[in-house]
Design an enzyme around this catalytic site. Sequence first.
Site, short mmCIF file in Angstrom:
data_model
loop_
_atom_site.label_atom_id
_atom_site.label_comp_id
_atom_site.label_asym_id
_atom_site.label_seq_id
_atom_site.Cartn_x
_atom_site.Cartn_y
_atom_site.Cartn_z
N CYS A 1 27.68 25.62 -13.27
CA CYS A 1 28.13 25.95 -14.63
C CYS A 1 27.71 27.35 -15.08
O CYS A 1 28.23 27.85 -16.08
CB CYS A 1 27.61 24.91 -15.61
SG CYS A 1 28.17 23.23 -15.23
N HIS B 1 27.56 27.61 -22.56
CA HIS B 1 28.16 26.58 -21.72
C HIS B 1 28.33 25.30 -22.52
O HIS B 1 27.40 24.81 -23.17
CB HIS B 1 27.29 26.35 -20.49
CG HIS B 1 27.71 25.17 -19.69
ND1 HIS B 1 29.01 24.96 -19.30
CD2 HIS B 1 26.99 24.10 -19.21
CE1 HIS B 1 29.09 23.83 -18.61
NE2 HIS B 1 27.88 23.30 -18.55
N ASN C 1 32.75 18.99 -20.67
CA ASN C 1 32.07 19.98 -19.83
C ASN C 1 33.01 20.38 -18.70
O ASN C 1 33.24 19.60 -17.78
CB ASN C 1 30.78 19.37 -19.29
CG ASN C 1 30.01 20.31 -18.39
OD1 ASN C 1 30.51 21.34 -17.95
ND2 ASN C 1 28.77 19.94 -18.09
#
Length: 328
Positions: free
Chosen positions: A114, A250, A280
Site C-alpha cells: 500500500c 492511504h 482499501n
Amino acid sequence: MPGAAVLGTGFAVPEHEVSNHDLEARLDTSDAWIVSRTGIRTRRTLDGSGLATSDLAAAAARMALARAGVEPSSLDLVIVATCSGDYPIPSTACLVQAALEARRAAAFDLNAACSGFIYGLTLADHALATGAVSRVLLIGADALTRHVDWEDRTTAILFGDGAGAVVLGRGGGLMGTHLGADGRRAGDLCIAAGSRHPVDEEAIAARLHKITMNGPEVFRAAVEAMADALAAASERAGVRPTDLRWVFAHQANARILRGVAERLGVTLAAFRMNLERYGNTGAASIPIALAEADTAGHLVPGDLIGLTAAGAGLTWGAAILRWSRGAA
C-alpha cells in the site's frame, strides 16, 4: 532542482459494487459494525468482469495522459506500483506499456504494497532529476479482492479494486519524501503462497493464497508509521504538518486516519477520504483520491499537499508536494 511536477491525473474503478449489506449475506457481520470499525460502506470489485489489474491501470493511465496532454509515445518510463499484478511474470507495467503503445518507454513493477505509490513517486523523482527521463507515467493499481478470503470477516470487509495514475515531468513541486520499512513485521499482513509455499493443492487447502492480517498490530503500526513518515517528510521539505492544505493518506480505515490526524495535530478536515465508497484499494488509494480531487477542481496551484501511506512489509512512506497544476 525543483522536484517532479504532476502534469495529469487519472483513475479507474470496476463497475461491480459490493455493499456492506451484500456482505451480511455471507459473513457474520453487519453494515453498522463495518461502518463503525472502518468507515467503509461499499467497494468495487473485478468480479465477473473478465478484467485484471492491468486493465484498470491502463484505463487510469489513459485518463491521466489525456488530462496532461501527453502522448503515450513520448513516455520514457512506466512504473506500476502493485502487489496484485496480472501475473508473476511478465510485469503489469509491460502489459500497460503494450496497451498504451508507449513503445519507447522502459517499464517495471514496484511492490511496496500500500506504500507503493509513494515509493514509485520517489524513484520517479530521482529519475527525472538525473535527466535520464523527462516523462514518467506512475500508476498505483491493485485487485486485492482477487486475494480476499470471503469467509474471513477481518479482511473481506476491507478491500476493493482500482487504479490511479499520474503523469510526471520535471520542474514541479515535490519538496521532500521519506521512505522506510521494517521487515520484522512481514507476517502481520501477508499472502503466503509463493516460492516458499508453492501454489499447489496443499497451499490452496490451507488458504495460503489468500490475504491474512494481524488486525490490531497492523492498525497500531499504520497510525505510528503514517504519522511519523509525514512528519519526517515535512521536516525535509521545511514545512510543518499543520501547514498542509490537504492530506492524501492511504485509505485503509477511517479510524487509522483519525489516529494519524491526532498524532500530527492536524485537523481531520484536511484529510481527503473516499474509503466509504471504495474501501482499501492498496497502492491505488492515494492516486485515486488525488485524481478525484483534481478532477473536481478542489486542488489549486499553491496548495501544500501531504501524501502518506503504510503497507505490508511493513513499509511506509510520505511526500510533500506544492501543487502546481490547474484543473483541466
